[in-house]
Design a protein around this motif. Sequence first.
Motif, PDB file in Angstrom:
ATOM      1  N   VAL A  24       0.837  -1.189   0.000  1.00  0.00           N
ATOM      2  CA  VAL A  24       0.000   0.000   0.000  1.00  0.00           C
ATOM      3  C   VAL A  24       0.877   1.247   0.000  1.00  0.00           C
ATOM      4  O   VAL A  24       1.694   1.426   0.891  1.00  0.00           O
ATOM      5  N   THR A  25       0.754   2.095  -1.019  1.00  0.00           N
ATOM      6  CA  THR A  25       1.420   3.389  -1.004  1.00  0.00           C
ATOM      7  C   THR A  25       0.399   4.436  -1.446  1.00  0.00           C
ATOM      8  O   THR A  25      -0.583   4.097  -2.094  1.00  0.00           O
ATOM      9  N   PRO A  26       0.632   5.685  -1.084  1.00  0.00           N
ATOM     10  CA  PRO A  26      -0.333   6.722  -1.475  1.00  0.00           C
ATOM     11  C   PRO A  26      -0.492   6.810  -2.993  1.00  0.00           C
ATOM     12  O   PRO A  26      -1.599   7.042  -3.486  1.00  0.00           O
ATOM     13  N   LEU A  27       0.597   6.600  -3.748  1.00  0.00           N
ATOM     14  CA  LEU A  27       0.505   6.687  -5.197  1.00  0.00           C
ATOM     15  C   LEU A  27      -0.431   5.602  -5.728  1.00  0.00           C
ATOM     16  O   LEU A  27      -1.280   5.854  -6.580  1.00  0.00           O
ATOM     17  N   VAL A  28      -0.285   4.374  -5.208  1.00  0.00           N
ATOM     18  CA  VAL A  28      -1.162   3.279  -5.633  1.00  0.00           C
ATOM     19  C   VAL A  28      -2.615   3.637  -5.347  1.00  0.00           C
ATOM     20  O   VAL A  28      -3.503   3.383  -6.164  1.00  0.00           O
ATOM     21  N   ASN A  29      -2.869   4.248  -4.189  1.00  0.00           N
ATOM     22  CA  ASN A  29      -4.236   4.636  -3.866  1.00  0.00           C
ATOM     23  C   ASN A  29      -4.814   5.583  -4.901  1.00  0.00           C
ATOM     24  O   ASN A  29      -5.948   5.413  -5.340  1.00  0.00           O
ATOM     25  N   SER A  30      -4.023   6.580  -5.311  1.00  0.00           N
ATOM     26  CA  SER A  30      -4.581   7.548  -6.256  1.00  0.00           C
ATOM     27  C   SER A  30      -4.799   6.908  -7.631  1.00  0.00           C
ATOM     28  O   SER A  30      -5.815   7.160  -8.272  1.00  0.00           O
ATOM     29  N   VAL A  31      -3.867   6.053  -8.076  1.00  0.00           N
ATOM     30  CA  VAL A  31      -4.085   5.360  -9.355  1.00  0.00           C
ATOM     31  C   VAL A  31      -5.354   4.525  -9.278  1.00  0.00           C
ATOM     32  O   VAL A  31      -6.182   4.513 -10.192  1.00  0.00           O
ATOM     33  N   SER A  32      -5.500   3.819  -8.141  1.00  0.00           N
ATOM     34  CA  SER A  32      -6.662   2.949  -7.976  1.00  0.00           C
ATOM     35  C   SER A  32      -7.962   3.736  -8.073  1.00  0.00           C
ATOM     36  O   SER A  32      -8.910   3.301  -8.715  1.00  0.00           O
ATOM     37  N   VAL A  33      -7.982   4.876  -7.404  1.00  0.00           N
ATOM     38  CA  VAL A  33      -9.212   5.661  -7.420  1.00  0.00           C
ATOM     39  C   VAL A  33      -9.536   6.115  -8.841  1.00  0.00           C
ATOM     40  O   VAL A  33     -10.689   6.047  -9.275  1.00  0.00           O
TER      41      VAL A  33
END
Lengths: 285, 310
Positions: A249-258
């Motif tokens: 889990v990284t913040p960048l992955v979160n934004s791509v996912s969203v």
Amino acid sequence: MSKGVAKSTAEPMGASRWLLRGHSAAVFAFFYAPIIVLCVFSFNDSNAVGNWNGFTLDWYGDLFSNKNIKSSIWVSVKVCVFSTLIAVVLGTAAALALERFRWWGQKAFDAVLYLPIIIPDVTMAVMMLVFFSETASWFNWIPGLNLQDGLEKLVFSHVAFNISFVSVVVRARLANLDASMEEAASDLYASRWQTFRRVTLPQIMPGVIGGALMAVTISLDDVVVSSFVSAVGGTPLSVYVFGMLRKGVTPLVNSVSVVMLAASMAFVVASLLISRASGSESEER
Amino acid sequence: MPVEAPPGDAPVGEMESEGASEVVTPGLERQAERAKARQGFLLGLPTIIYLFIFFIIPLGFVVAYSFATRTRSGRTELRDFNLDAYARLGDDIIMTVAWRSLWMSVVTTIICLILAYPLAYFISTRTPAVRNMMLVGVMIPFWSNFLIRTYAWRVLLDSDGLVTQAFEAIGLGDGRILFTSNAVILGLVYGYLPFMVLPLYAAIERIDWSLVEGARDLYASGWAAFRRVVWPLSRPGVIAGSMLVFVPSFGAYVTPAILGGNKEGLLGSYIVLQFLSARNGPVGSAVSVVVLAVMLISTLIYFRSGGKNL
């Protein structure tokens, strides 16, 4: 329909009535809570995921300046456009052939057409991998075709599963339509093509668009088949993100996912709205 | 020219009194029918060819691979066909993974059924407007990105994720279930629950409620009416939904890859491993054939039990 009867007998009484309501609400919460949490934390101004540290758009900025992500988005878009176009033409033709004609071998074709929908992803992926590794030399004989960069392989395999989804959606639409309009057109000396172009196509258009949007969604979301057939450097976004997700889990992955989830949901909602808006009257038979 | 009607063709006999011109019709009709059949076939032909090349032939290759020979370098060669890969299926490693896949997908299916049935019942007894809204609410997760929906749980279950913190806060002990089989089952349930709700809804919505009313009039309790009337009538939906959850869970790959640890791989993960790391095409293909067989058997059970379409 005896909906008047339904109210009194179908609804349980007393406590179980509230249990049923509570349960349904809980299941909907289960469906949407994780998605909402993911969205909220993609705006979190912290490297740790669990603690809220204020609002930021930094991760979205990172996302759009990331070279790898940009190039994989481009691959996804190309594959999605080409595979959808081909799948829509082939899927619609198949739907018409099955719904409006009776011919030898139809039943077998119908059965095969369902297989790509129910076959597990991994099996389909293995099939494509083995097929392309065995036949690459044959394909290279076809001028203008280059299987090396993986783009064609992605398109071919996405079409293979999307035909079925398109044809299911178009068939649902065709089944609700009366064939008498088409018969009237041909009684009035319209050619087969004219009948299709002027009568059938306008009527099934919502189904065709709904099916196309579904194909777009499935093509953009596919991970397993794509990761088996894409070449290094030519991975679509979903495969690239899958690689990132597995690492953690990284913040960048979160934004791509969203962003991916938002795109996916937008297409789904559009597809549902289009096939619903036109089909609701005939569906409520 | 008039074609002689086969003996079973009843309408010809009935129409005989109406004159000779009527006798010709069956022949013409058959010709027209044949022409129409040909047009239908031609319309379907491009798709038939496409699926033959890009689906049937690949399927054939996987079956052939499962009987093929693996060379020392890890290449699979289509010669000296043998049953070695199938003999390997009895190995402890593969049996362990197969049993794990089986019980995990059975547990997933049962949990989905328990969660989905009341919801489907609730949706199908709403007014049409509410019903449509709730259906859209189920279909959005059904069609939207599976990978990201699974990943969302990883965020929640992470060591400092919300679920973990909540577990510890209410004193339920260690909430760290990430990378365990429980996390994989949770992910599978979350991913495939809509597959259970939709066919159940379709089956329950079709029930003729006057039958339930009849049962109640004959002094059946609410529970008895459900057990004797509603449940049997919804069985096609139960079977369809169970199949749609069981089959993809059995061959799952994405969910264990994201939520499971190294030890929670399912058959799907095993197949991927054989092809991408171990370079053992024959064994990977043999396992794929087994997964396919499970899929086909479940489909047959579904059609046998009166299911018409998926």
